[in-house]
Design a protein around this motif. Sequence first.
Motif, PDB file in Angstrom:
ATOM      1  N   THR A  76       0.829  -1.204   0.000  1.00 24.41           N
ATOM      2  CA  THR A  76       0.000   0.000   0.000  1.00 24.41           C
ATOM      3  C   THR A  76       0.862   1.252   0.000  1.00 24.41           C
ATOM      4  O   THR A  76       0.587   2.220  -0.725  1.00 24.41           O
ATOM      5  N   ALA A  77       1.923   1.241   0.798  1.00 28.47           N
ATOM      6  CA  ALA A  77       2.830   2.385   0.859  1.00 28.47           C
ATOM      7  C   ALA A  77       3.490   2.626  -0.494  1.00 28.47           C
ATOM      8  O   ALA A  77       3.632   3.775  -0.935  1.00 28.47           O
ATOM      9  N   LEU A  78       3.895   1.542  -1.162  1.00 34.15           N
ATOM     10  CA  LEU A  78       4.545   1.672  -2.464  1.00 34.15           C
ATOM     11  C   LEU A  78       3.586   2.211  -3.522  1.00 34.15           C
ATOM     12  O   LEU A  78       3.925   3.131  -4.263  1.00 34.15           O
ATOM     13  N   THR A  79       2.389   1.637  -3.592  1.00 35.82           N
ATOM     14  CA  THR A  79       1.441   2.089  -4.611  1.00 35.82           C
ATOM     15  C   THR A  79       1.047   3.550  -4.385  1.00 35.82           C
ATOM     16  O   THR A  79       0.913   4.316  -5.354  1.00 35.82           O
ATOM     17  N   ASP A  80       0.895   3.943  -3.133  1.00 41.20           N
ATOM     18  CA  ASP A  80       0.568   5.342  -2.833  1.00 41.20           C
ATOM     19  C   ASP A  80       1.679   6.266  -3.336  1.00 41.20           C
ATOM     20  O   ASP A  80       1.410   7.329  -3.912  1.00 41.20           O
ATOM     21  N   ALA A  81       2.926   5.847  -3.116  1.00 47.62           N
ATOM     22  CA  ALA A  81       4.074   6.668  -3.531  1.00 47.62           C
ATOM     23  C   ALA A  81       4.150   6.782  -5.045  1.00 47.62           C
ATOM     24  O   ALA A  81       4.412   7.863  -5.592  1.00 47.62           O
ATOM     25  N   VAL A  82       3.919   5.675  -5.744  1.00 43.24           N
ATOM     26  CA  VAL A  82       3.998   5.691  -7.204  1.00 43.24           C
ATOM     27  C   VAL A  82       2.878   6.547  -7.794  1.00 43.24           C
ATOM     28  O   VAL A  82       3.092   7.309  -8.753  1.00 43.24           O
ATOM     29  N   VAL A  83       1.689   6.455  -7.226  1.00 45.68           N
ATOM     30  CA  VAL A  83       0.567   7.271  -7.704  1.00 45.68           C
ATOM     31  C   VAL A  83       0.881   8.762  -7.516  1.00 45.68           C
ATOM     32  O   VAL A  83       0.651   9.581  -8.418  1.00 45.68           O
ATOM     33  N   LYS A  84       1.416   9.128  -6.358  1.00 43.90           N
ATOM     34  CA  LYS A  84       1.734  10.526  -6.075  1.00 43.90           C
ATOM     35  C   LYS A  84       2.869  11.039  -6.964  1.00 43.90           C
ATOM     36  O   LYS A  84       3.001  12.248  -7.182  1.00 43.90           O
ATOM     37  N   ALA A  85       3.685  10.122  -7.482  1.00 46.79           N
ATOM     38  CA  ALA A  85       4.831  10.523  -8.296  1.00 46.79           C
ATOM     39  C   ALA A  85       4.466  10.728  -9.769  1.00 46.79           C
ATOM     40  O   ALA A  85       5.338  10.988 -10.594  1.00 46.79           O
ATOM     41  N   LYS A  86       3.192  10.647 -10.113  1.00 43.31           N
ATOM     42  CA  LYS A  86       2.766  10.815 -11.504  1.00 43.31           C
ATOM     43  C   LYS A  86       3.195  12.177 -12.033  1.00 43.31           C
ATOM     44  O   LYS A  86       2.863  13.219 -11.458  1.00 43.31           O
TER      45      LYS A  86
END
Length: 227
Positions: free
Chosen positions: A188-198
């Motif tokens: 969850t932490a990883l997916t949140d970070a990748v989404v925010k890095a768009k």
Amino acid sequence: MKRAKKYVAAASKVDSSKLYTIEEAVKLVKETSTVKFDATIDVSFRLGVDPKQADQQVRGTLILPHGNGKTKKVLAITDKVDDALAAGADFAGGAEMVEKIQKENWFDYDVIVATPNMMGIIGKIARVLGPKGLMPNPKTGTVSPDISKAVKEIKAGKVQYRCDKEANMHVSIGRVSFEDTKLIDNLTALTDAVVKAKPAACKGVYIRNAVIHTTMGPSVPFTFNGR
């Protein structure tokens, strides 16, 4: 390609046309591990960006809530040697470390962290460190005036995510022996970070594909908030 019987049996449990929830994907990826050792669990993304464009680069770092089960050897190049060693650095020193790398082709470490005042010296071997992904960079937190914090974060499970030239990204989030709840937190932490890095310049579908898989195990497609 002819697959081993164990792999075929494991793959039969995965519906490749379905997007599993994070909770379902974590449970299934552990069930489909085909090896006897404590396999690493990786997450792979296919992004809808053009990495050749400077404004569409996707990279960053995050500290996984529960680490990823891997202990990294850290080399600290700094004038605060005692602080770096006290924080857990495996090796620490100043200009002599750069000289050691130059003369001995020394790479018995996974990460280099440095204080800003040492970057001029380290720059002399940038052509050697760069291709190996070892060049310290403020964007990844490996250049910091607080060398103790930088070392501690890496030792605590700080990981780097970055898309390659084909717009693919691979990150390890743990091992099969991890409890489901810990893997769920990490994923969850990883997916949140990748989404925010768009990147703002990215148009259309940002995350085209996302799968979780173990060493030699089948890929499990999954969905999450933001996708």
